[in-house]
Scaffold this active site. Structure first.
Site, mmCIF file in Angstrom:
data_model
loop_
_atom_site.group_PDB
_atom_site.id
_atom_site.type_symbol
_atom_site.label_atom_id
_atom_site.label_comp_id
_atom_site.label_asym_id
_atom_site.label_seq_id
_atom_site.Cartn_x
_atom_site.Cartn_y
_atom_site.Cartn_z
ATOM 1 N N ASP A 1 0.861 -1.172 0.000
ATOM 2 C CA ASP A 1 0.000 0.000 0.000
ATOM 3 C C ASP A 1 0.909 1.238 0.000
ATOM 4 O O ASP A 1 2.141 1.138 0.040
ATOM 5 C CB ASP A 1 -0.977 -0.021 1.188
ATOM 6 C CG ASP A 1 -2.209 0.842 0.908
ATOM 7 O OD1 ASP A 1 -2.160 1.698 -0.006
ATOM 8 O OD2 ASP A 1 -3.228 0.683 1.602
HETATM 9 C C1 BGC Z 1 -5.158 3.072 0.123
HETATM 10 C C2 BGC Z 1 -5.449 1.990 -0.906
HETATM 11 C C3 BGC Z 1 -5.379 2.586 -2.288
HETATM 12 C C4 BGC Z 1 -4.032 3.235 -2.485
HETATM 13 C C5 BGC Z 1 -3.849 3.830 -3.866
HETATM 14 C C6 BGC Z 1 -3.898 3.837 -0.202
HETATM 15 O O1 BGC Z 1 -3.716 4.915 0.641
HETATM 16 O O2 BGC Z 1 -5.055 2.474 1.394
HETATM 17 O O3 BGC Z 1 -6.704 1.405 -0.671
HETATM 18 O O4 BGC Z 1 -5.610 1.587 -3.243
HETATM 19 O O5 BGC Z 1 -3.877 4.275 -1.537
HETATM 20 O O6 BGC Z 1 -4.620 4.945 -4.066
#
Ligand code: BGC
Length: 761
Positions: A307
């Site tokens: 993430d």
């Molecule tokens: C979130 C994810 C997301 C990613 C990309 C992160 O901060 O937890 O769910 O897919 O950002 O935008």
């Protein structure tokens, strides 16, 4: 009375594997081997690196991205040709139109198409309730609303439409669905989940994945799915985003892992890792979960992406790594294949440290090769090596009426009627209605976060033509019969949502002139850290507005527009009707009108237990000890509304519950049938829910567990028969040694108000 047999379709429709995880395609594997034999360590490392689009944009002297955005050719060349970056993600801070997407895509794919790089980039986006980062895309209810439909076939169509429109935007990888279990109502991302029950989440999740990836493989109208966020992210002890969870092995296995396992079996090709920590171990260094459970035990052959910035957070947030070098080594060796770095120049540091780690043999070449093979495999299966994908012109159904009607149907089937005293609903279309409340007149409240911008609160990007509640009611009744007084404003106060009362006099005057008040309360759009709150209670000013509405003596229909079930105990009694809208998307207001005026019947049911008190979170499957009363009318299990609850305009009667045997062996299947009669004069869709209780076991059993459901259409006056089949596997639980076992004994089946027992020998 006519009677028809409906076999539960649920299990049949979804009962195929899109990609058998244990059977790799030898042709693809051969191509990967050949390609990898030509790649340097630097090129391989590049494949494991993901940057954000912002890292490529031209910036001014203050390092601000220029508006309108444009890619800096020098930055692109450096990222692609020098560092061989494997992946890009996201939009800039706001949604793009199709033309802009086409431009961006042709530029970022050019280095591969021109032969400057050996492998194409894979572009990922959060198209989580429709293609929410493309202007004019079809916006559906957020996942929590989709779950409330209890309709996997509809969830699959949501997946298909979203995949199609994501491909129309030139993107073939969707960071969706969220398969986290929604068991922490304080959590800002509750609305992104499919609710509290592992079986419901698994069935709906599989359906979405099937819609995304296609039944027969990834074609030009499909996208690669990404299971999020492996695993336990959704249950932070504090309720705040990205804070630690405590999940004992038993409950990890029984509650949190099943939806991911089901998704792997369905063929989901990628997974994103939990940004928080479980039992003291950050998700990104949990070797046991990522490598052993997911990859080895379940045979997952796709890749795991981190993430946002999570390799770096191991150092500066979780403090399990002394520096970024240690962070990279621990996450990569735990099994994370790609790092969402995501900025510039951080990505360069990432690549350099990775190369150093491979040179120093603290990351083995074998491990690097495994990660790269997984990434290239997904790129090949996704068709990325076939140059020239993405042309919006090839997707004539983008934003079409056909797609909008599926989004409307999803909203219609999700919105849940929680109270309807003295049948105040449906309203007559000759009523004079006052539309009021802070969420009644802006689309941002219907859509929530991840809508055109990350937090979804910028009104500049609202979909043209989509209606607010006020607009939809005005269209229905005409402005003379639809008055409007907001009464309260929802806003952000130093980062926290707050409500203030406005124009109370106007509100009272208009209430007096109306027959009924439709009062829309709820939440300010938010997600992730910005969505952290201090209490689940609805803001006092909103309660006050409800009391002001009740004090007019007019009947009040309360419409909750919210991602989290906010505590509303104090205003439940005064309301004539209560409707849970969740975050129903761009067509949510149209759906509300059709339901409230009775043109359509309600059929949504709660995908979670609605809490009555702040600080006491209860779940439907609690063991008996949770519900142990202390006497004096103190009900220990006392939610506002139960999981699976929802009213409709029809009275439905369950009868004739029958079991194929009362003595089951572990080799048997048990067939359970029940008749469901629609005693009303309206057609309805009833969600038949099958619960099983293990009456005595060596570890405290759940009070009951959902083991099947079927959304059945029943014409007025008709009876339908629903059939479920369960096996001894469905009766298993995780014992003290961590093994799934079933124990002989008595089990109870409940469907509606009917009960029956059987013995497992
Ligand atoms: C979130 C994810 C997301 C990613 C990309 C992160 O901060 O937890 O769910 O897919 O950002 O935008």
């Amino acid at each position: 009375m006519p009677k028809r047999n409906t076999i539960t379709t649920l299990f049949i429709v979804l009962n195929f594997l899109v990609f058998a995880q244990d059977k790799l395609d030898p042709v693809i594997e051969g191509r990967i081997t050949e390609l990898m034999s030509t790649m340097t360590v630097q090129e391989k490392v590049g494949q494991t690196c993901q940057i954000t689009l912002d890292a490529l944009f031209v910036r001014d002297e203050e390092e601000k991205v220029l508006d309108p955005e444009r890619i800096d050719p020098a930055k692109l060349k450096e990222a692609m040709s020098t560092y061989g970056i494997g992946s890009i993600l996201n939009v800039s801070w706001h949604t793009f139109d199709l033309e802009m997407w086409e431009k961006v895509m042709s530029e970022v794919h050019a280095p591969f198409n021109n032969g400057e790089t050996k492998a194409p980039i894979i572009y990922g986006i959060d198209a989580i309730h429709g293609v929410n980062y493309t202007v004019g895309g079809t916006l559906f209810p957020q996942e929590i609303g989709l779950a409330a439909t209890w309709n996997p076939a509809l969830a699959m169509r949501f997946g298909e439409v979203t995949a199609y429109e994501t491909r129309a935007s030139g993107i073939c990888w969707n960071f969706s669905p969220v398969l986290d279990l929604g068991r922490q109502p304080l959590w800002s991302r509750n609305f992104e989940t499919l609710g509290e029950d592992p079986f419901l989440v698994s069935e709906m999740g599989k359906a979405i994945i099937c819609g995304y990836q296609g039944k027969d493989g990834i074609g030009s109208e499909h996208v690669i799915a990404c299971m999020k966020h492996f695993v336990g992210y959704s249950n932070p002890l504090t309720g705040r985003d990205r804070t630690p969870a405590w999940i004992p092995d038993k409950y990890m296995k029984e509650l949190y892992l099943p939806s991911f396992k089901a998704a792997v079996e369905e063929g989901a090709l990628t997974v994103m890792i939990n940004s928080g920590a479980v039992n003291g171990i950050p998700g990104h260094i949990n070797y046991d979960l990522i490598t052993k459970t997911l990859k080895e035990d379940w045979g997952f052959q796709g890749f795991a992406v981190s993430d946002w910035e999570d390799f770096i957070f191991l150092n500066n947030v979780h403090q399990t790594a002394e520096d970024n070098y240690q962070g990279i080594i621990s996450a990569f060796n735990a099994g994370v294949d790609m790092s969402m770095v995501p900025y510039n120049p951080q990505y360069k540091e990432y690549c350099e440290l990775m190369i150093k780690a491979v040179d120093n043999k603290v990351i083995s070449e074998e491990r690097l090769n495994d990660a790269v093979r997984r990434i290239l495999r997904v790129k090949m299966i996704g068709g990325l090596f076939d140059k020239g994908m993405n042309q919006a012109k090839k997707y004539p159904d983008f934003g079409s009426e056909k797609f909008k009607s599926i989004a409307l149907e999803s909203a219609l089937e999700s919105i849940t009627l929680l109270k309807n005293e003295k049948d105040i609903l449906p309203l007559s279309s000759s009523s004079k209605v006052l539309i009021a409340g802070p969420t009644s007149d802006n689309l941002i409240f219907l859509n929530g976060a991840w809508t055109h911008t990350w937090q979804g609160a910028n009104t500049d990007f609202n979909t043209e033509g989509a209606k607010t509640v006020r607009e939809a009611f005005t269209e229905k009744l005409g402005s003379e019969n639809c008055l409007f007084a907001k009464g309260a404003e929802l806003y952000l106060d130093e980062g926290f949502e707050a409500t203030k009362l406005v124009d109370q006099e106007d509100f009272k005057v208009k209430a007096d002139k109306s027959d009924v008040i439709v009062l829309c309360l709820g939440e300010y759009p938010s997600t992730e850290k910005p969505g952290d709150i201090r209490s689940l209670n609805l803001d006092p000013a909103q309660l006050e507005l409800a009391e002001a509405a009740y004090s007019t003596g007019k009947p009040v229909v309360l419409v909750m527009v919210e991602g989290r079930p906010r505590v509303i105990r104090e205003i439940v009694e005064g309301a004539g009707a209560i409707v849970q809208a969740y975050l129903p998307g761009d067509y949510g207001a149209d759906a509300l009108v059709e339901l409230i005026f009775g043109e359509e019947n309600f059929s949504g049911k709660l995908p979670y237990t609605y809490p009555k008190y702040d600080g006491i979170f209860e779940f439907y499957d609690h063991p008996k000890s949770v519900a142990r009363s202390k006497g004096n009318d103190f009900e220990a299990y006392d939610p506002q509304w139960d999981f699976g609850f929802g009213l409709s305009y029809s009275e439905v009667e369950y009868s004739n519950l029958r079991l194929s045997t009362k003595n089951m062996t572990t080799a048997d299947s048990l067939v359970i049938e029940v008749d469901v009669t629609n005693k009303s004069e309206r057609d309805t869709k009833e969600i038949v829910q099958l619960y099983v209780s293990d009456l005595f076991a060596s570890m405290i059993p759940n009070g009951k567990s959902l083991k099947g459901f079927d959304k059945v259409e029943i014409k007025a006056g008709n009876t339908e028969t629903t059939r479920f089949v369960i096996t001894a596997d469905d009766l298993k639980f995780v014992d003290a040694s961590g093994n799934w076992i079933s124990e002989a004994g008595t089990f109870e089946i409940s469907i509606g108000n009917l009960l029956s027992k059987f013995e497992l020998k």
